[in-house]
Enzyme design. Structure first.
Site, mmCIF file in Angstrom:
data_model
loop_
_atom_site.group_PDB
_atom_site.id
_atom_site.type_symbol
_atom_site.label_atom_id
_atom_site.label_comp_id
_atom_site.label_asym_id
_atom_site.label_seq_id
_atom_site.Cartn_x
_atom_site.Cartn_y
_atom_site.Cartn_z
ATOM 1 N N TRP A 1 0.821 -1.209 0.000
ATOM 2 C CA TRP A 1 0.000 0.000 0.000
ATOM 3 C C TRP A 1 0.856 1.260 0.000
ATOM 4 O O TRP A 1 0.530 2.233 -0.685
ATOM 5 C CB TRP A 1 -0.999 -0.011 1.157
ATOM 6 C CG TRP A 1 -1.946 -1.170 1.031
ATOM 7 C CD1 TRP A 1 -2.087 -2.220 1.896
ATOM 8 C CD2 TRP A 1 -2.861 -1.441 -0.046
ATOM 9 N NE1 TRP A 1 -3.027 -3.105 1.426
ATOM 10 C CE2 TRP A 1 -3.509 -2.654 0.241
ATOM 11 C CE3 TRP A 1 -3.179 -0.770 -1.233
ATOM 12 C CZ2 TRP A 1 -4.463 -3.218 -0.607
ATOM 13 C CZ3 TRP A 1 -4.133 -1.325 -2.072
ATOM 14 C CH2 TRP A 1 -4.763 -2.529 -1.754
ATOM 15 N N ASP B 1 -2.141 6.622 6.399
ATOM 16 C CA ASP B 1 -3.120 5.668 5.900
ATOM 17 C C ASP B 1 -3.383 4.699 7.052
ATOM 18 O O ASP B 1 -2.529 3.896 7.397
ATOM 19 C CB ASP B 1 -2.537 4.937 4.677
ATOM 20 C CG ASP B 1 -3.438 3.814 4.162
ATOM 21 O OD1 ASP B 1 -4.479 3.531 4.787
ATOM 22 O OD2 ASP B 1 -3.080 3.206 3.125
ATOM 23 N N LYS C 1 -12.044 -2.186 6.336
ATOM 24 C CA LYS C 1 -11.158 -3.015 7.142
ATOM 25 C C LYS C 1 -11.608 -3.061 8.602
ATOM 26 O O LYS C 1 -11.386 -4.046 9.276
ATOM 27 C CB LYS C 1 -9.720 -2.508 7.057
ATOM 28 C CG LYS C 1 -9.190 -2.357 5.635
ATOM 29 C CD LYS C 1 -8.741 -3.654 5.020
ATOM 30 C CE LYS C 1 -8.533 -3.573 3.510
ATOM 31 N NZ LYS C 1 -7.624 -2.551 3.062
HETATM 32 C C1 LIG Z 1 -7.015 -2.056 1.724
HETATM 33 C C2 LIG Z 1 -6.028 -0.994 1.886
HETATM 34 C C3 LIG Z 1 -5.910 0.050 0.954
HETATM 35 C C4 LIG Z 1 -6.751 0.112 -0.300
HETATM 36 O O1 LIG Z 1 -8.034 0.451 0.035
HETATM 37 P P1 LIG Z 1 -9.167 0.604 -1.072
HETATM 38 O O2 LIG Z 1 -10.283 1.178 -0.268
HETATM 39 O O3 LIG Z 1 -9.442 -0.751 -1.608
HETATM 40 O O4 LIG Z 1 -8.678 1.528 -2.109
HETATM 41 C C5 LIG Z 1 -4.986 1.028 1.205
HETATM 42 N N1 LIG Z 1 -4.201 1.012 2.295
HETATM 43 C C6 LIG Z 1 -4.283 0.033 3.205
HETATM 44 C C7 LIG Z 1 -3.384 0.047 4.396
HETATM 45 C C8 LIG Z 1 -5.197 -0.997 3.025
HETATM 46 O O5 LIG Z 1 -5.285 -1.983 3.928
#
Ligand SMILES: *Cc1c(COP(=O)(O)O)cnc(C)c1O
Length: 357
Positions: free
Chosen positions: A99, A165, A189
């Site tokens: 990511w 993030d 998540k």
């Molecule tokens: C799943 C995830 C993403 C991507 O998320 P989307 O909503 O599918 O774009 C980005 N960063 C992390 C840490 C993730 O776990």
């Protein structure tokens, strides 16, 4: 029968989220309409939106001077929106896996990227130490690495705006939000269903927008701040699901309790992996995520991968296949995961091991 769900995302959600969202699909309050039919401009939906924002602020203890947004596009859209809005010349990123790598790729479209630390040479099996430079527009970290299973548990001091993030560990521990200019993530998540992205952005940071760059309206943070996420139609049912999950977090005792439960779950699985003769952990001690736990078969047992996954299936355990890019196994133990789920997995590991002595 409900399975033991270890999916990495979309994730297991609390029963109350499922029940109450299901009910709202059939009839939302006393509106005579489904949550899927009601106008996003109606007072009834506005109340859902306001409650989601208020709960998020309360649960995460978000101070004054921040806006909460619920947008579409996923965390992946934030990877490009951040540099589009805020990268003038140079930004610093820590590379902790897939990511972060994706976020770095987007940032490079708009300026120079200084990768201040990376654990790539070691297969991203630990969270690297880093120093934040003072000559960059912002610093970006990925607090929890969903695929590699590493996590940073502290909120670093930063001489420049700090962005994180937190897709996969939001609301799993208390966070000092005041340390950050922005925190964002996909809600799927730990906060709700897929299709909605949360953004917590400091008002002061909005002023750092690159002034002389034309930015499309939809990709400008200011647009969404000015319209409280309602510039266009927001993902209504998803926001409803997030509201329900935040309500559950609060009722459970808040993020401090979420953290205690997360530690209990992760410790149980890591203890098993340390002591098992068949399975082993991947991530180094000190960096081990409480949310995503990758593991492998020990030497001599590697050929049993598919067999173990089939065995899990028989035991009603789903989602333990490792990410396609790394293989092996991964148990994602987000907030709604219970010790009952964890114990089912541990029992399956022991039973499988006993059957293959
Ligand atoms: C799943 C995830 C993403 C991507 O998320 P989307 O909503 O599918 O774009 C980005 N960063 C992390 C840490 C993730 O776990």
């Amino acid at each position: 029968m409900r399975k033991h769900i270890f999916n990495a995302g979309p994730c297991k959600l609390p029963d109350s989220t499922l029940k109450n969202t299901a009910a709202a699909v059939l009839e939302f309050g006393n509106t005579g309409q489904s949550i899927m039919e009601v106008s996003h401009r109606s007072a009834d939906f506005q109340a859902v939106y306001d409650e989601a924002v208020a709960l998020f602020k309360e649960v995460l203890n978000i101070p004054e001077g921040y806006h909460v947004l619920f947008l579409g596009g996923g965390a992946s859209m934030q990877f490009c929106m951040i540099p589009f809005n805020f990268l003038k010349t140079k930004a610093a990123y820590v590379n902790t896996g897939t990511w972060s790598t994706a976020a770095i790729k987007e940032a490079k479209l708009w300026g120079e990227v200084q990768v201040v630390a990376s654990s790539e040479a070691d297969g991203f099996t630990y969270y690297p130490e880093f120093t934040i430079p003072s000559d960059v527009d912002y610093m970006h970290i990925t607090s929890n690495n969903t695929i590699r299973g590493t996590e940073i548990f502290k909120d670093p001091d930063s001489p420049v705006p700090l962005l994180a993030d937190m897709s996969s560990d939001i609301c799993s521990r208390p966070v000092d939000v005041s340390k950050y200019a922005m925190i964002y993530g996909g809600c799927q998540k730990n906060l709700g269903p897929a299709g909605v992205t949360f953004v917590i952005i400091k008002d002061e940071f909005l002023k750092h927008v690159v002034a002389d760059r034309p930015i499309p309206t939809m990709l400008k943070y200011q647009t969404h701040v000015d319209k409280d996420s309602m510039y266009n139609t927001p993902p209504c049912i998803n926001i409803f699901g997030v509201k329900e999950t935040l309500k559950w977090v609060k009722e459970m005792g808040g993020v401090k309790v979420m953290e205690e439960l997360a530690i209990e779950r992760a410790n149980a699985i890591y203890n098993e992996l340390e002591n098992s003769k068949m399975f082993r952990p991947v991530v180094k001690e000190g960096s081990r995520s409480r949310m995503n736990i990758p593991f492998l078969l020990r030497e001599g047992y590697e050929s049993l991968e598919k067999e173990f996954l089939d065995f899990c299936k028989q035991k009603n355990i789903v989602g333990v296949k490792g990410h396609r890019s790394v293989g092996g196994f991964r148990a994602s133990t987000y907030n709604a995961c219970t010790m009952d789920d964890v114990n089912a997995l541990i029992s399956a590991m022991r039973e499988f091991e006993a059957a293959h002595k």
